[in-house]
Motif scaffolding. Sequence first.
Motif, mmCIF file in Angstrom:
data_model
loop_
_atom_site.group_PDB
_atom_site.id
_atom_site.type_symbol
_atom_site.label_atom_id
_atom_site.label_comp_id
_atom_site.label_asym_id
_atom_site.label_seq_id
_atom_site.Cartn_x
_atom_site.Cartn_y
_atom_site.Cartn_z
ATOM 1 N N LYS A 191 -3.062 -3.067 -6.736
ATOM 2 C CA LYS A 191 -2.263 -1.905 -7.139
ATOM 3 C C LYS A 191 -0.785 -2.157 -6.889
ATOM 4 O O LYS A 191 0.068 -1.841 -7.739
ATOM 5 C CB LYS A 191 -2.728 -0.667 -6.371
ATOM 6 C CG LYS A 191 -1.970 0.594 -6.718
ATOM 7 C CD LYS A 191 -2.506 1.784 -5.938
ATOM 8 C CE LYS A 191 -1.728 3.055 -6.272
ATOM 9 N NZ LYS A 191 -2.242 4.217 -5.495
ATOM 10 N N ARG A 192 -0.457 -2.732 -5.735
ATOM 11 C CA ARG A 192 0.949 -3.007 -5.420
ATOM 12 C C ARG A 192 1.531 -4.043 -6.371
ATOM 13 O O ARG A 192 2.683 -3.912 -6.837
ATOM 14 C CB ARG A 192 1.075 -3.495 -3.979
ATOM 15 C CG ARG A 192 2.501 -3.813 -3.570
ATOM 16 C CD ARG A 192 2.566 -4.258 -2.114
ATOM 17 N NE ARG A 192 3.933 -4.549 -1.718
ATOM 18 C CZ ARG A 192 4.550 -5.698 -1.932
ATOM 19 N NH1 ARG A 192 3.886 -6.681 -2.539
ATOM 20 N NH2 ARG A 192 5.798 -5.885 -1.541
ATOM 21 N N ARG A 194 0.614 -4.659 -9.439
ATOM 22 C CA ARG A 194 0.815 -4.026 -10.750
ATOM 23 C C ARG A 194 2.087 -3.188 -10.756
ATOM 24 O O ARG A 194 2.846 -3.188 -11.731
ATOM 25 C CB ARG A 194 -0.394 -3.158 -11.105
ATOM 26 C CG ARG A 194 -1.638 -3.927 -11.504
ATOM 27 C CD ARG A 194 -2.642 -3.018 -12.208
ATOM 28 N NE ARG A 194 -3.046 -1.900 -11.360
ATOM 29 C CZ ARG A 194 -4.088 -1.921 -10.544
ATOM 30 N NH1 ARG A 194 -4.811 -3.039 -10.437
ATOM 31 N NH2 ARG A 194 -4.418 -0.867 -9.823
ATOM 32 N N ARG A 195 2.329 -2.478 -9.659
ATOM 33 C CA ARG A 195 3.515 -1.626 -9.584
ATOM 34 C C ARG A 195 4.795 -2.472 -9.598
ATOM 35 O O ARG A 195 5.751 -2.169 -10.320
ATOM 36 C CB ARG A 195 3.459 -0.765 -8.321
ATOM 37 C CG ARG A 195 4.627 0.223 -8.210
ATOM 38 C CD ARG A 195 4.460 1.148 -7.024
ATOM 39 N NE ARG A 195 4.579 0.430 -5.752
ATOM 40 C CZ ARG A 195 3.566 0.211 -4.928
ATOM 41 N NH1 ARG A 195 2.342 0.634 -5.230
ATOM 42 N NH2 ARG A 195 3.752 -0.442 -3.786
ATOM 43 N N VAL A 196 4.815 -3.549 -8.815
ATOM 44 C CA VAL A 196 5.993 -4.418 -8.776
ATOM 45 C C VAL A 196 6.202 -5.101 -10.119
ATOM 46 O O VAL A 196 7.327 -5.186 -10.621
ATOM 47 C CB VAL A 196 5.845 -5.467 -7.650
ATOM 48 C CG1 VAL A 196 6.964 -6.495 -7.727
ATOM 49 C CG2 VAL A 196 5.838 -4.789 -6.286
ATOM 50 N N ARG A 197 5.122 -5.558 -10.721
ATOM 51 C CA ARG A 197 5.218 -6.233 -12.020
ATOM 52 C C ARG A 197 5.803 -5.307 -13.073
ATOM 53 O O ARG A 197 6.687 -5.702 -13.850
ATOM 54 C CB ARG A 197 3.818 -6.698 -12.435
ATOM 55 C CG ARG A 197 3.758 -7.446 -13.770
ATOM 56 C CD ARG A 197 2.315 -7.665 -14.149
ATOM 57 N NE ARG A 197 2.120 -8.603 -15.240
ATOM 58 C CZ ARG A 197 0.943 -8.858 -15.804
ATOM 59 N NH1 ARG A 197 -0.155 -8.258 -15.343
ATOM 60 N NH2 ARG A 197 0.847 -9.716 -16.795
ATOM 61 N N ARG A 198 5.349 -4.071 -13.077
ATOM 62 C CA ARG A 198 5.843 -3.109 -14.064
ATOM 63 C C ARG A 198 7.324 -2.798 -13.832
ATOM 64 O O ARG A 198 8.122 -2.767 -14.775
ATOM 65 C CB ARG A 198 5.013 -1.825 -13.990
ATOM 66 C CG ARG A 198 5.418 -0.760 -15.006
ATOM 67 C CD ARG A 198 4.407 0.382 -15.042
ATOM 68 N NE ARG A 198 4.267 1.008 -13.730
ATOM 69 C CZ ARG A 198 3.178 0.895 -12.961
ATOM 70 N NH1 ARG A 198 2.147 0.159 -13.355
ATOM 71 N NH2 ARG A 198 3.126 1.498 -11.787
ATOM 72 N N ALA A 199 7.698 -2.617 -12.558
ATOM 73 C CA ALA A 199 9.077 -2.244 -12.253
ATOM 74 C C ALA A 199 10.062 -3.359 -12.558
ATOM 75 O O ALA A 199 11.120 -3.137 -13.160
ATOM 76 C CB ALA A 199 9.185 -1.828 -10.789
ATOM 77 N N GLN A 211 10.587 -4.260 -16.324
ATOM 78 C CA GLN A 211 11.325 -3.240 -17.071
ATOM 79 C C GLN A 211 12.823 -3.302 -16.810
ATOM 80 O O GLN A 211 13.611 -2.771 -17.590
ATOM 81 C CB GLN A 211 10.793 -1.846 -16.720
ATOM 82 C CG GLN A 211 9.417 -1.552 -17.274
ATOM 83 C CD GLN A 211 8.873 -0.216 -16.795
ATOM 84 O OE1 GLN A 211 9.436 0.429 -15.920
ATOM 85 N NE2 GLN A 211 7.749 0.207 -17.379
ATOM 86 N N ASP A 233 0.040 -12.173 -13.346
ATOM 87 C CA ASP A 233 0.905 -11.109 -12.841
ATOM 88 C C ASP A 233 1.997 -11.663 -11.939
ATOM 89 O O ASP A 233 3.160 -11.232 -12.004
ATOM 90 C CB ASP A 233 0.089 -10.027 -12.123
ATOM 91 C CG ASP A 233 -0.886 -10.589 -11.094
ATOM 92 O OD1 ASP A 233 -0.954 -11.824 -10.934
ATOM 93 O OD2 ASP A 233 -1.610 -9.793 -10.455
#
Length: 348
Positions: free
Chosen positions: A330-331, A333-338, A341, A141
Amino acid sequence: MTALGADLRRGPFRAGERVQLTDPKGRLHTIVLAPGKQFHTHRGHLLHDDLIGRPDGSTVTNTTGVEYLALRPLLPDYVMSMPRGAAVVYPKDAGQIITMADVFPGAVVVEAGVGSGALAMSLLRAVGEEGRLWSFERREDFADIAMANVRLFFGTDHPAWTVTVGDLVERLPGTVEDGTVDRVVLDMLAPWECLDVVHAALAPGGLLICYVATTTQLSRVGEAMRAHGGFTEPSAWESLVRGWHLEGLAVRPEHRMHGHTGFLITTRRLADGVTPPLRKRRPAKGAYGSSGEGEADDDGAPDDDPVSTGETAEEEWTAEDLGERVPSAKRVRRVRRAVTQTSAPPSL
């Protein structure tokens, strides 16, 4: 031929670019330009379309008359505002690493771990498109976040960069040939565990630089370098940066400063079969402990210190042990997704 990323640092603002807005109080706001979008604060809003097509260094006024200065963010600005999973190497330390490690155009460099990609950007700029940067990161990640950040900064995937997910000790021997690496940069909890594979990968005279957070790590890696026998006497330091307030006759140091972030320690690889010269300066009494055990011998190294004798301690260090703030899963995962993209290169 235009160097990679140079087009993104010149010319008028384009859609997809990051722009740094400075308000009258000196506060910074970083936005990504998109047609039809607006930048809002409690003091009104401005249109992205008012910036697209304008030259770098322009001013723009929002709906309530507040004027903003618009500039492309510099590398330090980008590093401090980009999405991150792991903590970043601060620009003041990245600059020290590039200069003190003498990272030159065309160099072959190994980096571990990659974190959020901050140091990789500086290293890639230094080695250029003709060089090579091999980055190793244990966490997939973090590697994804780093690759997306670097892609956004350069506008495309850098041709000199390869990211390998895995442990440096396990993956480095199968990735690079022995004796072909010019520089190695280690930003990890226990760099002393990697000295054997780093020594094998480095060319004679090649340089190893480690970035560590605590004095405990600094002491241990320094003693391990000495005990290895294949490196020169290590040199260690830290840098502190203090800004100054400049306004008329009110010239004084800022109340806040970038204090301790980490220590840097360097050493050079010796040629095969060369024994490092003995240290002429003996350590002070108690340097290796207050008891009678482990007193230094004539070479200046303690007789039974586990680091000096090459023994490996069994305990495993963690970031929490060293007081580091570890991001939650959780943080990350959120940064990785943002960030993944939005890592498509901006339109030219």
